[in-house]
Scaffold this active site. Structure first.
Site: not given
Length: 426
Positions: A61, A63, A151, A178, A277, A304, A308
């Site tokens: 990711h 972002r 995803d 996903h 997740n 993955d 954050h």
């Protein structure tokens, strides 16, 4: 400038050998026992060091765009390079969502323009990720989209998934799934444990994952599309994929370091740092994932990587965001816990983090061969270092592996024949 790596270890014909490697312009031009006539080449002593191709991470990711406060392209590139990763696939849960040709093209151009590594944006499978309206796969392919994923959101409708797989097959694309049933997950946060019951933390059963996988495998028996199961986490998923492969279905899968090394029973405080997740599972699931890696059922290791902020993670589990970072240290973590413990060979680890993802996703990444573009990483496999806030290049530190000592320190990264990163004391 040309680069000569002297006396460096690498794998050729499934054997570890010591060779000299000459890089001229962008390409590997010579791999020989000794090269003593390379003029105008910057020389690096590779004694006791190990050479791999740049690693590939097919589940990340960035972002970008939309969530640069979590991670921006500069920090993402730095984290990848620090981790020896030179090529990634980026998931579509960004803002705007790449669910149409114009948006996809604009985002891919941004990634290509401002990245040192190769970042391949995945297209969304359905409009807005959460609907049953599938994207125009024909038009998306025309602007360069070859890989698709929702995803973060499972495809809830069997009919929708059937239509998606028909289109994926028709256009020779790849879907990375996903697997998650909303009906089973509801408001669940993690696997049920004594801790979740004691603290009233909502949990959800792992059948949320493997029941969707079983549904999709039945559909694959008709469509046989290129189907890649993202971040599998359960024993049942491993068993289903092993059986599907034995039946000749076109199915591949990946696992994260998080699911290989962590278990739900490790969560003993109400903090979101372990919240991902799919959730961290039981020791039985973890062992099944390792067996799946060993016997070839699981093809790839992917991080993955999901940055954050502390405000989003160092809070109670019920409120925290799902996700962990991993780009900075995934190879070191896997080398330490899988290769040094003899669970995998070094060749197998490279296969899971380069060879297999390259083949499955058709990424055309280089190998260590004469004539290939030089995207290479030099490792000190015997060097121990600590994963800490000071050496992380990602903007964020949301990982339970913080302050853990690992082996295999990145010493040098070469991308397209140019030195991009060099450890100061090499």
């Amino acid at each position: 400038m040309n680069i000569l790596l002297k006396n460096i270890s690498l794998i050729q014909d499934k054997k570890i050998v010591i060779k000299d490697v000459l890089i001229e312009n962008q390409n590997i031009t010579r791999i020989e026992k000794q090269i003593n006539d390379a003029e105008n080449a910057e020389m690096f002593d590779g004694k006791n060091l190990f050479l791999t191709p740049g690693l590939i991470d097919v589940h990340t990711h960035t972002r970008t765009p939309g969530f640069e406060y979590k991670e921006d392209l500069s920090s993402f590139n730095q984290a990848a390079i620090h981790g020896g990763v030179t090529m990634v696939c980026a998931m579509a849960n960004i803002d705007p969502i790449p669910d149409n040709p114009e948006t996809y093209q604009r985002i891919q151009k941004q990634l290509s323009t401002f990245s040192v590594i190769d970042i391949y944006q995945m297209g969304a499978v359905t409009r807005d990720l959460k609907t049953n309206e599938i994207v125009d796969f024909d038009q998306m392919k025309m602007v360069g989209a070859k890989w698709f994923s929702n995803d973060g959101f499972g495809i809830q409708s069997k009919r929708t998934m059937e239509k998606i797989l028909i289109e994926i097959k028709k256009h020779d694309l790849l879907i990375s799934t996903h697997l998650e049933s909303n009906q089973i997950k509801k408001h669940g946060m993690m696997d049920q444990t004594n801790f979740t019951k004691k603290h009233n933390i909502p949990s959800f059963d792992k059948s949320s994952e493997y029941l969707q996988l079983a549904r999709d495998i039945e559909l694959l028996k008709v469509t046989n599309a290129r189907y890649h199961a993202g971040h599998i986490s359960t024993k049942e998923s491993v068993d289903l994929i092993r059986k599907a492969k034995s039946e000749g279905l076109n199915i591949t899968c990946e696992v994260t370091p998080n699911h290989l090394l962590l278990t739900s029973e490790m969560i003993q405080n109400d903090s979101g740092i372990y919240k991902i997740n799919p959730p961290i599972r039981t020791e039985v699931d973890r062992q099944s994932l390792i067996i799946g890696l060993q016997d070839g059922t699981i093809d790839c290791i992917a991080t993955d990587h999901a940055p954050h902020t502390s405000e989003e993670k160092k809070i109670p589990i019920n409120q925290a965001a799902f996700g962990m970072i991993g780009l900075d240290f995934s190879f070191s973590l896997m080398y330490t816990h899988l290769v040094k413990t003899n669970l995998l060979s070094l060749q197998q680890l490279i296969d899971k983090m380069h060879t297999n993802p390259n083949k499955i996703f058709r990424l055309n990444a280089n190998q260590i061969k004469v004539g290939e573009i030089a995207n290479l990483v030099v490792w000190d496999l015997n060097k121990k270092y600590e994963i800490n806030k000071q050496n992380l290049k990602s903007k964020q530190t949301n990982t339970p592996f913080l302050n853990q000592e690992v082996f295999a320190e990145n010493q040098l990264v070469i991308i397209k024949g140019k030195k991009i990163f060099q450890k100061e004391d090499i």
